[in-house]
Design a protein around this motif. Structure first.
Motif, PDB file in Angstrom:
ATOM      1  N   UNK A   1     -25.010 -25.955  48.608  1.00 14.96           N
ATOM      2  CA  UNK A   1     -25.513 -26.335  49.918  1.00 14.96           C
ATOM      3  C   UNK A   1     -24.381 -26.562  50.901  1.00 14.96           C
ATOM      4  N   UNK A   2     -24.087 -27.836  51.164  1.00 15.43           N
ATOM      5  CA  UNK A   2     -23.045 -28.156  52.153  1.00 15.43           C
ATOM      6  C   UNK A   2     -21.701 -28.470  51.499  1.00 15.43           C
TER       7      UNK A   2
ATOM      8  N   UNK B   1     -18.014 -32.938  39.628  1.00 13.54           N
ATOM      9  CA  UNK B   1     -18.844 -33.353  40.744  1.00 13.54           C
ATOM     10  C   UNK B   1     -18.007 -33.404  42.013  1.00 13.54           C
ATOM     11  N   UNK B   2     -18.653 -33.458  43.153  1.00 13.23           N
ATOM     12  CA  UNK B   2     -17.943 -33.419  44.429  1.00 13.23           C
ATOM     13  C   UNK B   2     -16.891 -34.531  44.523  1.00 13.23           C
TER      14      UNK B   2
ATOM     15  N   UNK C   1     -26.584 -30.423  40.299  1.00 11.30           N
ATOM     16  CA  UNK C   1     -26.750 -29.914  38.935  1.00 11.30           C
ATOM     17  C   UNK C   1     -27.703 -28.723  38.924  1.00 11.30           C
ATOM     18  N   UNK C   2     -28.816 -28.819  39.636  1.00 14.91           N
ATOM     19  CA  UNK C   2     -29.747 -27.694  39.696  1.00 14.91           C
ATOM     20  C   UNK C   2     -29.074 -26.466  40.302  1.00 14.91           C
ATOM     21  N   UNK C   3     -28.212 -26.685  41.306  1.00 21.55           N
ATOM     22  CA  UNK C   3     -27.503 -25.569  41.919  1.00 21.55           C
ATOM     23  C   UNK C   3     -26.525 -24.921  40.948  1.00 21.55           C
TER      24      UNK C   3
ATOM     25  N   UNK D   1     -26.571 -21.074  39.812  1.00 21.20           N
ATOM     26  CA  UNK D   1     -25.395 -20.213  39.972  1.00 21.20           C
ATOM     27  C   UNK D   1     -25.136 -19.397  38.714  1.00 21.20           C
ATOM     28  N   UNK D   2     -25.300 -20.023  37.549  1.00 24.40           N
ATOM     29  CA  UNK D   2     -25.031 -19.329  36.289  1.00 24.40           C
ATOM     30  C   UNK D   2     -26.272 -18.636  35.729  1.00 24.40           C
TER      31      UNK D   2
END
Length: 266
Positions: free
Chosen positions: A8-9, A61-62, A80-82, A86-87
């Motif tokens: 996302x951002x 994590x960020x 985590x869902x992102x 991605x994979x």
């Protein structure tokens, strides 16, 4: 293989082992989520055992480790869902330590079809009061105001690093991990995900919870209550561990991960 994952951002650093023995990946992949007192290097002691047997994905994590600092509010469970997206992972076995355990639980409740199993090590959980040591926030604030970051590291190891001696001198690896995450503690951009403690009885995935018998009493008590609420959860007590079980008992942690993976895929 290392990569940056768009969330996302923001972006996250991630690493994918690419598969297990024979290229088959050993069935469902493992996704490793680190605690708030370390970055993804916390898994270094267990990776030599897991690599070559299972496909293993880990990420920072960020603001932790190799991931860029956050620049806008974010949700750990959405990130985590992102990562799974991605994979290209419809389902995975989640392995979470402390903060990473809380995120794993939150996804298991929000999207149970994506979580094949939960291996939880000294996990946190949203919606549970009493995990923060009395006076800790005030002490950290005072040390930060004085510019005494080493004082924060010393305070943290005194709380979470009993098995390693409880000081930076006695426990340089844990001290280095903790020192590296302090900047993101003060970023103030992480949104807390929905309360999960009262919903633990809704978890359907096979679950294992390992607590550290040398961890803080509040964390041990919380972990015992969590294991009692998660249906069919296997509770394991790690006698030699505090809040850094991968550093204290890496072979045992690796074995427990493999056992949970086998239960989830069998």
């Amino acid at each position: 293989m290392e990569t940056l994952v768009s969330v996302g951002n923001g972006e996250l650093w991630a690493e994918d082992s690419g598969g297990g023995a024979g290229g088959g990946g050993g069935g469902l992949p493992l996704v490793l989520l680190h605690p708030g007192v370390a970055d993804a290097r916390v898994w270094d002691p267990v990776l030599p055992v897991l690599d070559g047997r299972l496909r293993v994905i880990r990420y920072d994590a960020r603001g932790f480790g190799r991931s860029p600092a956050p620049t806008a509010p974010y949700s750990q469970v959405e990130d985590l869902a992102a990562v799974l997206d991605h994979f290209g992972l419809d389902r995975a076995v989640l392995v979470g330590s402390s903060m990473g355990g809380a995120t794993s639980i939150s996804l298991a409740l929000a999207a149970p079809e994506r979580v094949a199993g939960l291996a939880l090590f000294v996990p946190g959980v949203t919606g549970y009061d009493g995990l923060t040591a009395p006076g800790f926030v005030e002490q950290v604030g005072g040390l930060a105001a004085a510019g005494d970051l080493e004082g924060i590291v010393r305070l943290g190891l005194g709380l979470w690093g009993a098995a390693g001696g409880g000081t930076p001198e006695a426990d340089p690896v844990a001290a280095d991990w903790l020192r590296g995450v302090l900047p993101v503690w003060f970023a103030g951009l992480q949104r807390e995900d929905a309360p999960a403690f009262e919903r633990l009885g809704e978890i359907t995935a096979p679950a294992l919870l390992a607590l550290g018998e040398q961890d803080r009493a509040e964390v041990v008590r919380c972990n015992e209550e969590m294991a009692a609420r998660i249906p069919g959860c296997r509770l394991v007590r790690l006698a030699g561990s505090d809040h850094y079980p991968t550093l204290r008992e890496p072979r045992t942690v690796a074995r427990l991960i493999e056992e949970l993976h086998a239960a989830a895929t069998g």
